[in-house]
Design a protein around this motif. Structure first.
Motif, mmCIF file in Angstrom:
data_model
loop_
_atom_site.group_PDB
_atom_site.id
_atom_site.type_symbol
_atom_site.label_atom_id
_atom_site.label_comp_id
_atom_site.label_asym_id
_atom_site.label_seq_id
_atom_site.Cartn_x
_atom_site.Cartn_y
_atom_site.Cartn_z
ATOM 1 N N ASP A 35 -7.106 -9.158 0.980
ATOM 2 C CA ASP A 35 -7.607 -8.614 -0.282
ATOM 3 C C ASP A 35 -6.476 -8.430 -1.297
ATOM 4 O OD1 ASP A 35 -10.169 -8.561 0.704
ATOM 5 O OD2 ASP A 35 -10.177 -6.397 1.106
ATOM 6 N N ALA A 36 -5.336 -7.931 -0.830
ATOM 7 C CA ALA A 36 -4.213 -7.685 -1.726
ATOM 8 C C ALA A 36 -3.645 -8.980 -2.292
ATOM 9 C CB ALA A 36 -3.122 -6.902 -0.993
ATOM 10 N N PHE A 37 -3.659 -10.041 -1.505
ATOM 11 C CA PHE A 37 -3.023 -11.284 -1.931
ATOM 12 C C PHE A 37 -3.973 -12.292 -2.574
ATOM 13 C CE2 PHE A 37 0.301 -9.770 0.957
ATOM 14 C CZ PHE A 37 1.390 -9.934 0.120
ATOM 15 N N LYS A 38 -5.262 -12.014 -2.602
ATOM 16 C CA LYS A 38 -6.168 -13.018 -3.174
ATOM 17 C C LYS A 38 -6.002 -13.157 -4.684
ATOM 18 C CE LYS A 38 -10.253 -10.060 -3.102
ATOM 19 N NZ LYS A 38 -11.527 -9.887 -2.445
ATOM 20 N N GLU A 39 -5.428 -12.154 -5.346
ATOM 21 C CA GLU A 39 -5.179 -12.227 -6.777
ATOM 22 C C GLU A 39 -3.800 -12.771 -7.120
ATOM 23 O OE1 GLU A 39 -7.618 -11.546 -8.962
ATOM 24 O OE2 GLU A 39 -8.918 -11.096 -7.261
ATOM 25 N N MET A 40 -2.991 -13.033 -6.093
ATOM 26 C CA MET A 40 -1.624 -13.503 -6.319
ATOM 27 C C MET A 40 -1.618 -14.979 -6.654
ATOM 28 S SD MET A 40 0.115 -10.785 -5.902
ATOM 29 C CE MET A 40 1.794 -11.308 -5.756
ATOM 30 N N PRO A 41 -0.649 -15.409 -7.473
ATOM 31 C CA PRO A 41 -0.541 -16.843 -7.775
ATOM 32 C C PRO A 41 -0.200 -17.641 -6.516
ATOM 33 C CG PRO A 41 1.161 -15.562 -8.927
ATOM 34 C CD PRO A 41 0.339 -14.610 -8.130
ATOM 35 N N GLU A 42 -0.559 -18.909 -6.507
ATOM 36 C CA GLU A 42 -0.325 -19.775 -5.358
ATOM 37 C C GLU A 42 1.136 -19.871 -4.960
ATOM 38 O OE1 GLU A 42 -2.432 -21.497 -3.269
ATOM 39 O OE2 GLU A 42 -4.007 -20.310 -4.220
ATOM 40 N N ASP A 43 2.038 -19.807 -5.922
ATOM 41 C CA ASP A 43 3.464 -19.998 -5.637
ATOM 42 C C ASP A 43 4.177 -18.700 -5.275
ATOM 43 O OD1 ASP A 43 3.310 -18.884 -8.149
ATOM 44 O OD2 ASP A 43 4.871 -20.164 -9.010
ATOM 45 N N ASP A 55 -5.261 -7.063 8.574
ATOM 46 C CA ASP A 55 -5.348 -8.440 8.080
ATOM 47 C C ASP A 55 -6.256 -8.531 6.857
ATOM 48 O OD1 ASP A 55 -3.695 -9.166 10.172
ATOM 49 O OD2 ASP A 55 -5.329 -9.966 11.418
ATOM 50 N N ALA A 56 -7.383 -7.843 6.900
ATOM 51 C CA ALA A 56 -8.318 -7.861 5.773
ATOM 52 C C ALA A 56 -7.691 -7.226 4.534
ATOM 53 C CB ALA A 56 -9.610 -7.132 6.151
ATOM 54 N N ALA A 57 -6.946 -6.153 4.710
ATOM 55 C CA ALA A 57 -6.283 -5.503 3.578
ATOM 56 C C ALA A 57 -5.257 -6.434 2.943
ATOM 57 C CB ALA A 57 -5.623 -4.203 4.035
ATOM 58 N N PHE A 58 -4.502 -7.154 3.761
ATOM 59 C CA PHE A 58 -3.538 -8.119 3.221
ATOM 60 C C PHE A 58 -4.242 -9.252 2.488
ATOM 61 C CE2 PHE A 58 -0.271 -6.184 5.887
ATOM 62 C CZ PHE A 58 0.814 -6.251 5.031
ATOM 63 N N ARG A 92 -0.298 9.389 10.818
ATOM 64 C CA ARG A 92 -0.268 9.744 12.249
ATOM 65 C C ARG A 92 -0.757 11.168 12.458
ATOM 66 N NH1 ARG A 92 4.922 7.315 12.820
ATOM 67 N NH2 ARG A 92 5.802 9.392 12.713
ATOM 68 N N ARG A 93 -0.320 12.087 11.576
ATOM 69 C CA ARG A 93 -0.675 13.499 11.722
ATOM 70 C C ARG A 93 -2.188 13.712 11.661
ATOM 71 N NH1 ARG A 93 -2.174 17.832 9.158
ATOM 72 N NH2 ARG A 93 -2.289 16.911 7.103
ATOM 73 N N ILE A 94 -2.853 12.987 10.749
ATOM 74 C CA ILE A 94 -4.307 13.172 10.615
ATOM 75 C C ILE A 94 -5.101 12.240 11.534
ATOM 76 C CG2 ILE A 94 -4.115 14.045 8.259
ATOM 77 C CD1 ILE A 94 -5.147 11.320 7.274
ATOM 78 N N GLY A 95 -4.382 11.415 12.306
ATOM 79 C CA GLY A 95 -5.054 10.555 13.271
ATOM 80 C C GLY A 95 -5.628 9.277 12.693
ATOM 81 N N LEU A 96 -5.135 8.849 11.553
ATOM 82 C CA LEU A 96 -5.611 7.615 10.934
ATOM 83 C C LEU A 96 -5.147 6.426 11.759
ATOM 84 C CD1 LEU A 96 -6.992 6.329 8.448
ATOM 85 C CD2 LEU A 96 -4.736 6.245 7.390
ATOM 86 N N LYS A 97 -6.077 5.564 12.110
ATOM 87 C CA LYS A 97 -5.746 4.383 12.899
ATOM 88 C C LYS A 97 -6.426 3.176 12.264
ATOM 89 C CE LYS A 97 -5.189 6.821 17.226
ATOM 90 N NZ LYS A 97 -3.811 6.936 17.414
ATOM 91 N N LEU A 98 -5.715 2.062 12.260
ATOM 92 C CA LEU A 98 -6.255 0.809 11.744
ATOM 93 C C LEU A 98 -6.173 -0.251 12.836
ATOM 94 C CD1 LEU A 98 -4.528 0.597 8.235
ATOM 95 C CD2 LEU A 98 -6.894 1.180 8.709
ATOM 96 N N SER A 99 -7.198 -1.041 12.922
ATOM 97 C CA SER A 99 -7.154 -2.173 13.846
ATOM 98 C C SER A 99 -6.389 -3.311 13.170
ATOM 99 C CB SER A 99 -8.567 -2.630 14.192
ATOM 100 O OG SER A 99 -9.179 -3.198 13.039
ATOM 101 N N GLN A 100 -5.951 -4.282 13.952
ATOM 102 C CA GLN A 100 -5.242 -5.422 13.378
ATOM 103 C C GLN A 100 -6.141 -6.170 12.398
ATOM 104 O OE1 GLN A 100 -1.882 -6.118 13.797
ATOM 105 N NE2 GLN A 100 -2.325 -7.421 12.044
ATOM 106 N N SER A 101 -7.431 -6.250 12.682
ATOM 107 C CA SER A 101 -8.342 -6.952 11.768
ATOM 108 C C SER A 101 -8.464 -6.210 10.438
ATOM 109 C CB SER A 101 -9.712 -7.158 12.409
ATOM 110 O OG SER A 101 -10.326 -5.919 12.690
ATOM 111 N N GLU A 102 -8.423 -4.875 10.463
ATOM 112 C CA GLU A 102 -8.444 -4.115 9.211
ATOM 113 C C GLU A 102 -7.164 -4.342 8.405
ATOM 114 O OE1 GLU A 102 -11.036 -0.133 10.078
ATOM 115 O OE2 GLU A 102 -9.191 -0.378 11.251
#
Length: 94
Positions: free
Chosen positions: A85-93, A80-83, A68-78
């Motif tokens: 990417d993070a979960f594509k290597e996770m096992p199905e279960d 969603d994309a990060a999630f 917040r201090r440096i003004g970093l902002k993410l859109s909902q689509s960004e």
């Protein structure tokens, strides 16, 4: 995406980080999830896990404050994309 701190009733504050409260409820909710995962550990180990979780919650709040201090902002689509990417290597279960 709004990352403004939620107001917390004074009697329900676990800790204050740089003037922003972290509620007992936030910590308790996260601890309940961790406790289920680590249900077979000893009481002493559970205390260590609880302390580490508390530290992680505080660290996360510090990171959000800095963003917040440096003004970093993410859109909902960004977010969603990060999630995705993070979960594509996770096992199905997971």
């Amino acid at each position: 995406m709004d990352v403004s701190p939620a107001p917390v009733e004074a009697s329900k504050i676990a800790v204050t980080v740089n003037g922003e409260p972290i509620s007992l409820e936030e910590f308790d909710n996260e601890f309940r999830l961790i406790k289920i995962y680590y249900s077979a550990v000893s009481e002493g180990d559970m205390r260590a896990i609880k302390l580490r979780l508390f530290e992680q919650v505080i660290e996360r709040h510090i990171l959000v404050q800095e963003a917040r201090r440096i003004g970093l902002k993410l859109s909902q689509s960004e977010v969603d994309a990060a999630f995705r990417d993070a979960f594509k290597e996770m096992p199905e279960d997971f």
